[in-house]
Design a protein around this motif. Sequence first.
Motif, PDB file in Angstrom:
ATOM      1  N   ALA A 177       0.836  -1.207   0.000  1.00  0.00           N
ATOM      2  CA  ALA A 177       0.000   0.000   0.000  1.00  0.00           C
ATOM      3  C   ALA A 177       0.868   1.253   0.000  1.00  0.00           C
ATOM      4  CB  ALA A 177      -0.920   0.006   1.215  1.00  0.00           C
ATOM      5  N   SER A 178       0.372   2.297  -0.648  1.00  0.00           N
ATOM      6  CA  SER A 178       1.111   3.553  -0.718  1.00  0.00           C
ATOM      7  C   SER A 178       0.338   4.656   0.004  1.00  0.00           C
ATOM      8  CB  SER A 178       1.350   3.940  -2.177  1.00  0.00           C
ATOM      9  OG  SER A 178       0.109   4.092  -2.848  1.00  0.00           O
ATOM     10  N   VAL A 179       1.104   5.580   0.607  1.00  0.00           N
ATOM     11  CA  VAL A 179       0.502   6.711   1.318  1.00  0.00           C
ATOM     12  C   VAL A 179       1.165   7.997   0.860  1.00  0.00           C
ATOM     13  CG1 VAL A 179      -0.013   7.752   3.556  1.00  0.00           C
ATOM     14  CG2 VAL A 179       0.049   5.245   3.340  1.00  0.00           C
ATOM     15  N   LEU A 180       0.356   8.941   0.497  1.00  0.00           N
ATOM     16  CA  LEU A 180       0.842  10.271   0.143  1.00  0.00           C
ATOM     17  C   LEU A 180       0.603  11.179   1.343  1.00  0.00           C
ATOM     18  CD1 LEU A 180       1.924  12.282  -1.964  1.00  0.00           C
ATOM     19  CD2 LEU A 180      -0.429  12.557  -2.779  1.00  0.00           C
ATOM     20  N   ILE A 181       1.691  11.752   1.861  1.00  0.00           N
ATOM     21  CA  ILE A 181       1.599  12.625   3.044  1.00  0.00           C
ATOM     22  C   ILE A 181       1.726  14.064   2.577  1.00  0.00           C
ATOM     23  CG2 ILE A 181       2.728  13.263   5.217  1.00  0.00           C
ATOM     24  CD1 ILE A 181       3.672  10.287   5.379  1.00  0.00           C
ATOM     25  N   LEU A 182       0.806  14.893   3.001  1.00  0.00           N
ATOM     26  CA  LEU A 182       0.851  16.305   2.611  1.00  0.00           C
ATOM     27  C   LEU A 182       1.339  17.124   3.799  1.00  0.00           C
ATOM     28  CD1 LEU A 182      -2.526  16.483   0.634  1.00  0.00           C
ATOM     29  CD2 LEU A 182      -0.228  15.785  -0.162  1.00  0.00           C
ATOM     30  N   GLY A 183       2.494  17.731   3.638  1.00  0.00           N
ATOM     31  CA  GLY A 183       3.083  18.535   4.711  1.00  0.00           C
ATOM     32  C   GLY A 183       4.179  17.779   5.436  1.00  0.00           C
ATOM     33  N   ALA A 184       5.372  18.399   5.493  1.00  0.00           N
ATOM     34  CA  ALA A 184       6.500  17.782   6.187  1.00  0.00           C
ATOM     35  C   ALA A 184       6.773  18.504   7.501  1.00  0.00           C
ATOM     36  CB  ALA A 184       7.735  17.773   5.300  1.00  0.00           C
ATOM     37  N   GLY A 185       5.687  18.878   8.186  1.00  0.00           N
ATOM     38  CA  GLY A 185       5.823  19.318   9.577  1.00  0.00           C
ATOM     39  C   GLY A 185       6.001  18.084  10.438  1.00  0.00           C
ATOM     40  N   LEU A 186       5.930  18.256  11.749  1.00  0.00           N
ATOM     41  CA  LEU A 186       6.223  17.118  12.623  1.00  0.00           C
ATOM     42  C   LEU A 186       5.261  15.958  12.420  1.00  0.00           C
ATOM     43  CD1 LEU A 186       7.567  18.220  16.093  1.00  0.00           C
ATOM     44  CD2 LEU A 186       8.696  17.092  14.182  1.00  0.00           C
ATOM     45  N   ALA A 187       3.973  16.260  12.206  1.00  0.00           N
ATOM     46  CA  ALA A 187       3.008  15.178  12.003  1.00  0.00           C
ATOM     47  C   ALA A 187       3.377  14.386  10.745  1.00  0.00           C
ATOM     48  CB  ALA A 187       1.588  15.740  11.886  1.00  0.00           C
ATOM     49  N   GLY A 188       3.667  15.091   9.667  1.00  0.00           N
ATOM     50  CA  GLY A 188       4.026  14.428   8.417  1.00  0.00           C
ATOM     51  C   GLY A 188       5.335  13.656   8.522  1.00  0.00           C
ATOM     52  N   LEU A 189       6.297  14.222   9.225  1.00  0.00           N
ATOM     53  CA  LEU A 189       7.602  13.562   9.363  1.00  0.00           C
ATOM     54  C   LEU A 189       7.492  12.279  10.173  1.00  0.00           C
ATOM     55  CD1 LEU A 189       9.763  16.757   9.993  1.00  0.00           C
ATOM     56  CD2 LEU A 189       9.894  15.264   7.984  1.00  0.00           C
ATOM     57  N   VAL A 190       6.732  12.347  11.274  1.00  0.00           N
ATOM     58  CA  VAL A 190       6.540  11.152  12.098  1.00  0.00           C
ATOM     59  C   VAL A 190       5.834  10.070  11.288  1.00  0.00           C
ATOM     60  CG1 VAL A 190       5.181  10.245  14.035  1.00  0.00           C
ATOM     61  CG2 VAL A 190       6.584  12.285  14.348  1.00  0.00           C
ATOM     62  N   ALA A 191       4.788  10.467  10.573  1.00  0.00           N
ATOM     63  CA  ALA A 191       4.037   9.497   9.766  1.00  0.00           C
ATOM     64  C   ALA A 191       4.937   8.883   8.693  1.00  0.00           C
ATOM     65  CB  ALA A 191       2.826  10.175   9.133  1.00  0.00           C
ATOM     66  N   ALA A 192       5.741   9.723   8.031  1.00  0.00           N
ATOM     67  CA  ALA A 192       6.632   9.219   6.979  1.00  0.00           C
ATOM     68  C   ALA A 192       7.616   8.198   7.552  1.00  0.00           C
ATOM     69  CB  ALA A 192       7.384  10.388   6.332  1.00  0.00           C
ATOM     70  N   LEU A 193       8.207   8.550   8.680  1.00  0.00           N
ATOM     71  CA  LEU A 193       9.202   7.673   9.317  1.00  0.00           C
ATOM     72  C   LEU A 193       8.586   6.319   9.670  1.00  0.00           C
ATOM     73  CD1 LEU A 193      12.176   7.840  10.636  1.00  0.00           C
ATOM     74  CD2 LEU A 193      10.936   8.180  12.778  1.00  0.00           C
ATOM     75  N   GLU A 194       7.430   6.350  10.295  1.00  0.00           N
ATOM     76  CA  GLU A 194       6.838   5.116  10.818  1.00  0.00           C
ATOM     77  C   GLU A 194       6.204   4.276   9.710  1.00  0.00           C
ATOM     78  OE1 GLU A 194       7.587   4.149  13.609  1.00  0.00           O
ATOM     79  OE2 GLU A 194       7.957   5.875  14.897  1.00  0.00           O
ATOM     80  N   LEU A 195       5.565   4.920   8.752  1.00  0.00           N
ATOM     81  CA  LEU A 195       4.931   4.167   7.664  1.00  0.00           C
ATOM     82  C   LEU A 195       5.976   3.518   6.770  1.00  0.00           C
ATOM     83  CD1 LEU A 195       1.977   6.580   6.722  1.00  0.00           C
ATOM     84  CD2 LEU A 195       1.819   4.362   7.893  1.00  0.00           C
ATOM     85  N   ARG A 196       7.043   4.243   6.502  1.00  0.00           N
ATOM     86  CA  ARG A 196       8.113   3.652   5.703  1.00  0.00           C
ATOM     87  C   ARG A 196       8.678   2.428   6.413  1.00  0.00           C
ATOM     88  NH1 ARG A 196      14.061   5.971   5.494  1.00  0.00           N
ATOM     89  NH2 ARG A 196      13.627   5.458   7.662  1.00  0.00           N
ATOM     90  N   LYS A 197       8.889   2.591   7.722  1.00  0.00           N
ATOM     91  CA  LYS A 197       9.438   1.488   8.514  1.00  0.00           C
ATOM     92  C   LYS A 197       8.497   0.284   8.488  1.00  0.00           C
ATOM     93  CE  LYS A 197      11.152   2.696  12.601  1.00  0.00           C
ATOM     94  NZ  LYS A 197      11.053   2.946  14.075  1.00  0.00           N
ATOM     95  N   ALA A 198       7.186   0.540   8.434  1.00  0.00           N
ATOM     96  CA  ALA A 198       6.188  -0.538   8.434  1.00  0.00           C
ATOM     97  C   ALA A 198       6.020  -1.166   7.055  1.00  0.00           C
ATOM     98  CB  ALA A 198       4.850  -0.010   8.942  1.00  0.00           C
ATOM     99  N   GLY A 199       6.706  -0.626   6.035  1.00  0.00           N
ATOM    100  CA  GLY A 199       6.671  -1.242   4.726  1.00  0.00           C
ATOM    101  C   GLY A 199       5.809  -0.545   3.684  1.00  0.00           C
ATOM    102  N   TYR A 200       5.314   0.630   4.000  1.00  0.00           N
ATOM    103  CA  TYR A 200       4.484   1.369   3.042  1.00  0.00           C
ATOM    104  C   TYR A 200       5.378   2.057   2.009  1.00  0.00           C
ATOM    105  CZ  TYR A 200       0.364   0.836   5.992  1.00  0.00           C
ATOM    106  OH  TYR A 200      -0.690   0.327   6.702  1.00  0.00           O
ATOM    107  N   LYS A 201       4.788   2.335   0.851  1.00  0.00           N
ATOM    108  CA  LYS A 201       5.412   3.248  -0.092  1.00  0.00           C
ATOM    109  C   LYS A 201       4.982   4.652   0.311  1.00  0.00           C
ATOM    110  CE  LYS A 201       4.932  -0.049  -3.861  1.00  0.00           C
ATOM    111  NZ  LYS A 201       3.768  -0.456  -4.691  1.00  0.00           N
ATOM    112  N   VAL A 202       5.945   5.499   0.618  1.00  0.00           N
ATOM    113  CA  VAL A 202       5.633   6.819   1.180  1.00  0.00           C
ATOM    114  C   VAL A 202       6.186   7.930   0.295  1.00  0.00           C
ATOM    115  CG1 VAL A 202       5.974   8.367   3.144  1.00  0.00           C
ATOM    116  CG2 VAL A 202       5.624   5.925   3.545  1.00  0.00           C
TER     117      VAL A 202
END
Lengths: 524, 524
Positions: free
Chosen positions: A47-72
């Motif tokens: 599964a792929s996730v598009l994150i809008l905004g690289a503030g702290l919420a976006g950065l945390v989500a990017a870090l954790e989703l990538r680690k969990a195996g998502y395409k980010v």
Amino acid sequence: MSRRNLLNLIGTAAGGAAMYQAMTSLGHAAESTYTGPIKLDGDPKGASVLILGAGLAGLVAALELRKAGYKVQVLEYHERAGGRNWTLRGGDKFTELGGIEQKCEFERGNYINPGPWRIPYNHHAILDYCKRLGVAMEPFVQVNYNAYMHNKDAFGGKPQRFRHIYSDFQGGVTELLSKAVNQDKLEEAVTKEDKEVLLAALRQWGALDANYKYAKNGLTSDRRGYDRDPGGGLSGEPVNSEPFSFKDVVKSRLWNRMQTGGVYEFQSAIFQPVGGMDMIAKAFQREVGRLIKFNAKVTTIKQDNRGVTVTYVDAKKGGRPQTATADYCLCTIPLSVLSQIDINVGSAMKAAIDAPPYAASIKIGLQFKRRFWEEDEQIYGGISYTNLPIAMIQYPSSNFFRTGKGVLLAAYTFGANAYEWTALPPAERLKKAVEFGAQIHPQQYQKEFENGISVGWHREPATLGCYAVWTDAARKQHYNNLCAMDGRIMLAGEHASYLPAWQEGSVLSALDAISRLHKRVVAR
Amino acid sequence: MSRRNLLNLIGTAAGGAAMYQAMTSLGHAAESTYTGPIKLDGDPKGASVLILGAGLAGLVAALELRKAGYKVQVLEYHERAGGRNWTLRGGDKFTELGGIEQKCEFERGNYINPGPWRIPYNHHAILDYCKRLGVAMEPFVQVNYNAYMHNKDAFGGKPQRFRHIYSDFQGGVTELLSKAVNQDKLEEAVTKEDKEVLLAALRQWGALDANYKYAKNGLTSDRRGYDRDPGGGLSGEPVNSEPFSFKDVVKSRLWNRMQTGGVYEFQSAIFQPVGGMDMIAKAFQREVGRLIKFNAKVTTIKQDNRGVTVTYVDAKKGGRPQTATADYCLCTIPLSVLSQIDINVGSAMKAAIDAPPYAASIKIGLQFKRRFWEEDEQIYGGISYTNLPIAMIQYPSSNFFRTGKGVLLAAYTFGANAYEWTALPPAERLKKAVEFGAQIHPQQYQKEFENGISVGWHREPATLGCYAVWTDAARKQHYNNLCAMDGRIMLAGEHASYLPAWQEGSVLSALDAISRLHKRVVAR
């Protein structure tokens, strides 16, 4: 009523300080529910996730989703990560709405954090990320007993030391209550023993003498300070100081900001990253920077039953719209901006996006030729409060005792006050900030001033405000609709938390959102 | 009555905490009269000064007298400079009276300061020397709202968070006084306007609700903390916490140590040298180390109209007595030791030397396998107080959020308590300290303990006590005689100051003494 209008109304009716109080009681103050690193077990099956905004919420989500195996993939308006997690240093430039550009001219080693500037001990999630990412932390001095409390309409407009007001108010309260207890004027039936221990407590708490008076003596000087300080040898005998009258202290209203260190998130211990708040953003960027497309201004967010498509243009050069697609979208764009973007979500989420107004706020940083607050006044860190339009002066909590230039946070104010500041051109803002500050530091402020920079968050193009202001009523009606998943779209950020304006809110909001998203993905 | 007996009497009658309180009210607490670097203008015409003791008083005197052109020699008992300014790190050894040796086994980066451990912002002289000598400073966290207050006889012996006791006591006091004000029970005639502003102040100060109650709600949780902390997204709604009853808080007597941050020298901002207190001693030693003869145990101090002659032996090897001579002598040896040395001064100075008893005290440092206080309990710096014989546990104010081993100051207590501790062999002291500490940190204290070290100042051969305890009466009778020049001999040290036990007292005492000495020398 538009967001901006409501905000104006609050700001105008109540004034900066009152507005701040209101915000605080509305949830601007709290601890985290974080219980340790998130575990996203199970296969996201590509599964792929598009994150809008690289503030702290976006950065945390990017870090954790990538680690969990998502395409980010992350789209970010600015050419840096962090969002409101931001530090201005010498050489940095900043363009506000209307195209006015300011350049920061601070000497190396000095900075201001236009956004968040402190992290409470009880904000476990953000602190844990700092620890995991190796961001060094140092204590943030919130309360300084030698800083000033200033009310232009009290004590002849003369600033008073925090320790004087604090000690004398406490002494006055305990003396009054002791008298009532001693004269058996309290309604409660109290046993003799209870009465004795209460009186002992009041004496200790308020530094009262044996007759339950808050008087001029060594006890009270050991709280409020001396007229002539104890020293050594034959020249060392101290002279006690005379307390202010309780009536004067109460009438001064300086007690209004005296509980700053007693409020949950301002309680010691409280921290800042060594070198500036954006050391956190930089640490995240080292981890997930290659997933981020910078200078991407989102224009539309569309979903259907196959996925999400986001259109964006280059925030600096404009040009042809581009698109990004994914199975899901986590949107962390501030509601103040998102409410102006074409997004096809249901009416409940749309109403929630439009609901909270954003606080206007401004911070001004001024550089001085030398650290006169340390050298002349022995103020090391902490905050002086005033009811002038600058609201406060904050002294840096780093590089103590060093010689050389220094930078003060020379104004931090909200609401109507903030609009008035940004109505002025940047150079005028600095001039005014110096004029007002000179009422707190008359000997040095004008003489030592060199340069400065101001950031009005309501004029920052990607944020359009400092943070989402939730009333109890609005939260009840809209908050759950804001956070619930709408098709393939979820929202996160400080606005989707019970900790508005705090980085901890952004982080916890992101963790809550991606937990729910992941649960849905693995259940497919 | 001997010094030791008087001290025992105070210690036994009043207990450690009460003794500490008495000391505080006797001047254990104050700011400096320092107005900048000393200026010793004029030619000393080759005069020589023999300084006894390389503690802070001796070091300051050596530095300044040498700079002013004097011939300076220093005799020091230990093989290091600093005196009570001392830091124990892994590998250090320490032998107490009776020949018991302890070796410190702390992991690199960990330490305890057996002597002074913090420097208040208002101690200008010592801070100025740190600045001039390039000693880096960092904030010392004195108050931690998340640390514990513990009374073995209150709340079922369960430790309570500082923020709970602090908020709830303040809430109770202001609620009671509000009620008295609202019911016009105060003796004072107060105008309606005065009454209104007083009530507003009490509400703000104590976090009272609109009915002047300190109740379970967001206002009080924003001071004392939540049962369930605010979070993000759909899992973020907070749960308010229930205050303790005011009666329970008052009866707990935990208010006894709650004003720790309100006392003049414990007020923020407060500092420690980065890396250990002896970074100050090391900085001085870099400047004047070559003037110091180490391992010199002074046995006699003689003066006549030509000069001063001091006899000393090697403190480690013994052997034949040696002599040192000079025109003048500045003696900074603690009075507890000096009173046992043959010194030919007048009866007034001799009586003054014999007057003040020295406080017995002990500090115990324990190393643990991990920093559980940070990792499990979110306590970053600050102090937990208890009425167990350890008196307190202090958490380090440095290396926050780092993984690895950590060292706690696991006991710091005075008087009779201190004698009881040192009556035990060192290994037993550690065992007991761990047992007591486990009442504050039951989950981890026994399990994570590794090793430790203890220093009882009354058993430190060159000091024989923690500091000189001056009563008002003794000070009135003897203090000026102690400080006045006797022939060619002057005394300096914390004992010759109005800041007993503080490094600032030593420094100011030395500056006062050498100013008077220099005046006399240049007037010859």
